[in-house]
Design an enzyme around this catalytic site. Structure first.
Site, PDB file in Angstrom:
ATOM      1  N   ASP A  12       0.873  -1.173   0.000  1.00 10.40           N
ATOM      2  CA  ASP A  12       0.000   0.000   0.000  1.00 10.40           C
ATOM      3  C   ASP A  12       0.910   1.224   0.000  1.00 10.40           C
ATOM      4  O   ASP A  12       2.136   1.102   0.160  1.00 10.40           O
ATOM      5  CB  ASP A  12      -0.887   0.000   1.258  1.00 10.40           C
ATOM      6  CG  ASP A  12      -1.824   1.205   1.309  1.00 10.40           C
ATOM      7  OD1 ASP A  12      -2.332   1.619   0.249  1.00 10.40           O
ATOM      8  OD2 ASP A  12      -2.041   1.757   2.408  1.00 10.40           O
ATOM      9  N   SER A  13       0.304   2.395  -0.126  1.00  5.36           N
ATOM     10  CA  SER A  13       1.113   3.612  -0.050  1.00  5.36           C
ATOM     11  C   SER A  13       1.515   3.917   1.390  1.00  5.36           C
ATOM     12  O   SER A  13       2.419   4.713   1.618  1.00  5.36           O
ATOM     13  CB  SER A  13       0.304   4.788  -0.608  1.00  5.36           C
ATOM     14  OG  SER A  13      -0.900   4.908   0.121  1.00  5.36           O
ATOM     15  N   CYS A  75      -4.266  -1.749  -1.866  1.00  5.21           N
ATOM     16  CA  CYS A  75      -4.424  -0.327  -2.171  1.00  5.21           C
ATOM     17  C   CYS A  75      -5.415  -0.218  -3.318  1.00  5.21           C
ATOM     18  O   CYS A  75      -5.185  -0.769  -4.402  1.00  5.21           O
ATOM     19  CB  CYS A  75      -3.071   0.254  -2.566  1.00  5.21           C
ATOM     20  SG  CYS A  75      -3.168   1.977  -3.083  1.00  5.21           S
ATOM     21  N   GLU A 155      -2.765   9.170   8.104  1.00  5.73           N
ATOM     22  CA  GLU A 155      -1.299   8.997   8.168  1.00  5.73           C
ATOM     23  C   GLU A 155      -0.681   9.851   9.271  1.00  5.73           C
ATOM     24  O   GLU A 155       0.340   9.496   9.840  1.00  5.73           O
ATOM     25  CB  GLU A 155      -0.647   9.328   6.816  1.00  5.73           C
ATOM     26  CG  GLU A 155      -0.840   8.267   5.751  1.00  5.73           C
ATOM     27  CD  GLU A 155      -0.026   6.979   5.972  1.00  5.73           C
ATOM     28  OE1 GLU A 155       1.020   7.021   6.644  1.00  5.73           O
ATOM     29  OE2 GLU A 155      -0.461   5.931   5.471  1.00  5.73           O
ATOM     30  N   CYS A 187     -10.934   2.870   0.146  1.00  6.68           N
ATOM     31  CA  CYS A 187      -9.521   3.167   0.375  1.00  6.68           C
ATOM     32  C   CYS A 187      -9.130   2.343   1.585  1.00  6.68           C
ATOM     33  O   CYS A 187      -9.856   2.331   2.595  1.00  6.68           O
ATOM     34  CB  CYS A 187      -9.337   4.658   0.655  1.00  6.68           C
ATOM     35  SG  CYS A 187      -7.664   5.057   1.207  1.00  6.68           S
ATOM     36  N   HIS A 189      -7.098   2.716   3.832  1.00  6.55           N
ATOM     37  CA  HIS A 189      -6.842   3.439   5.082  1.00  6.55           C
ATOM     38  C   HIS A 189      -8.123   3.558   5.933  1.00  6.55           C
ATOM     39  O   HIS A 189      -8.050   3.726   7.143  1.00  6.55           O
ATOM     40  CB  HIS A 189      -6.366   4.868   4.796  1.00  6.55           C
ATOM     41  CG  HIS A 189      -4.933   4.975   4.408  1.00  6.55           C
ATOM     42  ND1 HIS A 189      -4.433   4.458   3.240  1.00  6.55           N
ATOM     43  CD2 HIS A 189      -3.882   5.567   5.043  1.00  6.55           C
ATOM     44  CE1 HIS A 189      -3.133   4.728   3.169  1.00  6.55           C
ATOM     45  NE2 HIS A 189      -2.785   5.399   4.247  1.00  6.55           N
TER      46      HIS A 189
HETATM   47  N1  DGL Z   1      -4.682   3.284   0.738  1.00 11.10           N
HETATM   48  C1  DGL Z   1      -4.759   3.620  -0.631  1.00 11.10           C
HETATM   49  C2  DGL Z   1      -6.039   3.213  -1.284  1.00 11.10           C
HETATM   50  O1  DGL Z   1      -6.616   2.222  -0.886  1.00 11.10           O
HETATM   51  C3  DGL Z   1      -4.323   4.973  -1.097  1.00 11.10           C
HETATM   52  C4  DGL Z   1      -4.078   6.086  -0.194  1.00 11.10           C
HETATM   53  C5  DGL Z   1      -3.264   7.166  -0.887  1.00 11.10           C
HETATM   54  O2  DGL Z   1      -2.051   7.015  -0.893  1.00 11.10           O
HETATM   55  O3  DGL Z   1      -3.842   8.095  -1.444  1.00 11.10           O
HETATM   56  O4  DGL Z   1      -6.475   3.821  -2.223  1.00 11.10           O
END
Ligand code: DGL
Length: 269
Positions: A12-13, A75, A155, A187, A189
């Site tokens: 993931d990011s 992600c 984050e 997302c 997150h």
């Molecule tokens: N967690 C990621 C997603 O599911 C991306 C978050 C990001 O870096 O913008 O899209």
């Protein structure tokens, strides 16, 4: 029974994929995990499709070099923009599971009329959820809303605060979301703010449990390929392209002291 004790790669990011890694650990306690969090390039949601493809390709190559038998693209933004290149790099031998298709297919066959999706700009712009859900069921209405401030808030560790609450109130009062019966947290997150979202909807909207759906799909496919692990002493290796305290804190909370955390820059990898 044949087993495969090579690790599962997850990326993931940032911290988002940890929600899925945690579910792997819960449901598959004999699996080792190699996680890559590309915090240096975060947020992916604001990047071009070209950039997301480049990062995803490099991370896939890195996870292959770590001897992974499978890759969970944890992600949505990478799934929506780079899944073809990830699959191409992984080839036939390495299983690739993403976070959009299993969820879209599952909700498409359930009794729903209007589904909301909140996600990053890059995911919403790709219309990935709408396209995939409607491939299976044309009668479901799908509305997608970009919620770009949520990733930086998470984050920064500012979830469960007045900041996250105020931002969510604004995003979730978007007219497009009126009348939804369910919502997909598009997302990875967002499970970290799931309780706050549920409170704002006062229990009237079902929040879809994406980690559970996705990890079940992963289990099914590993089982089909006879690639489940049988390791009583699995390892959890976490790589970050840029160290953050928040990542350390959350990974420790989810995995305890068993984690090994390392900084790793993939430039020139
Ligand atoms: N967690 C990621 C997603 O599911 C991306 C978050 C990001 O870096 O913008 O899209």
């Amino acid at each position: 029974m044949i087993y495969d004790n090579r690790p599962i790669g997850v990326f993931d990011s940032g911290v988002g994929g940890l929600n899925f890694a945690k579910e792997i650990k819960r449901l598959l306690p004999k699996e080792s995990i190699v996680y890559f969090g590309d915090t240096k390039h975060l947020p992916y949601g604001e990047k071009s499709a070209e950039a997301i493809k480049k990062y995803s390709k490099e991370i896939t190559q890195f996870l292959i070099s770590q001897n992974c038998k499978a890759i969970l693209v944890a992600c949505n933004t990478a799934t929506a923009n780079a899944i073809e290149i990830i699959k191409e790099v992984a080839g036939e031998e390495i299983l690739v599971v993403d976070v959009i298709n299993p969820v879209a297919e599952k909700v498409a066959y359930e009794l729903r009329t209007k589904i909301g999706v909140i996600a990053t700009k890059a995911t919403v712009n790709s219309c990935a959820y709408k396209k995939t859900i409607r491939k299976f069921n044309k009668h479901i209405k799908v509305v997608e809303v970009a919620t770009p401030l949520l990733v930086p808030i998470i984050e920064e560790g500012l979830y469960n605060t007045n900041v996250s609450r105020a931002v969510l109130e604004v995003y979730l009062s978007n007219k497009k979301l009126e009348g939804i019966d369910s919502i997909i947290l598009g997302c990875t997150h967002y499970p970290l703010i799931q309780k706050e979202i549920e409170q704002i909807f006062e229990g009237k909207v079902q929040v879809i449990n994406s980690p559970l759906i996705v990890v079940n799909c992963l289990i099914y496919q590993l089982h089909q390929r006879q690639q489940l692990a049988n390791n009583n002493n699995p390892y959890y290796l976490f790589y970050l392209s840029d160290y953050t305290d928040n990542f350390h804190k959350i990974s420790k909370r989810f995995f305890g002291n068993k984690i090994q955390l390392q900084e790793k820059d993939l430039t020139n990898f």
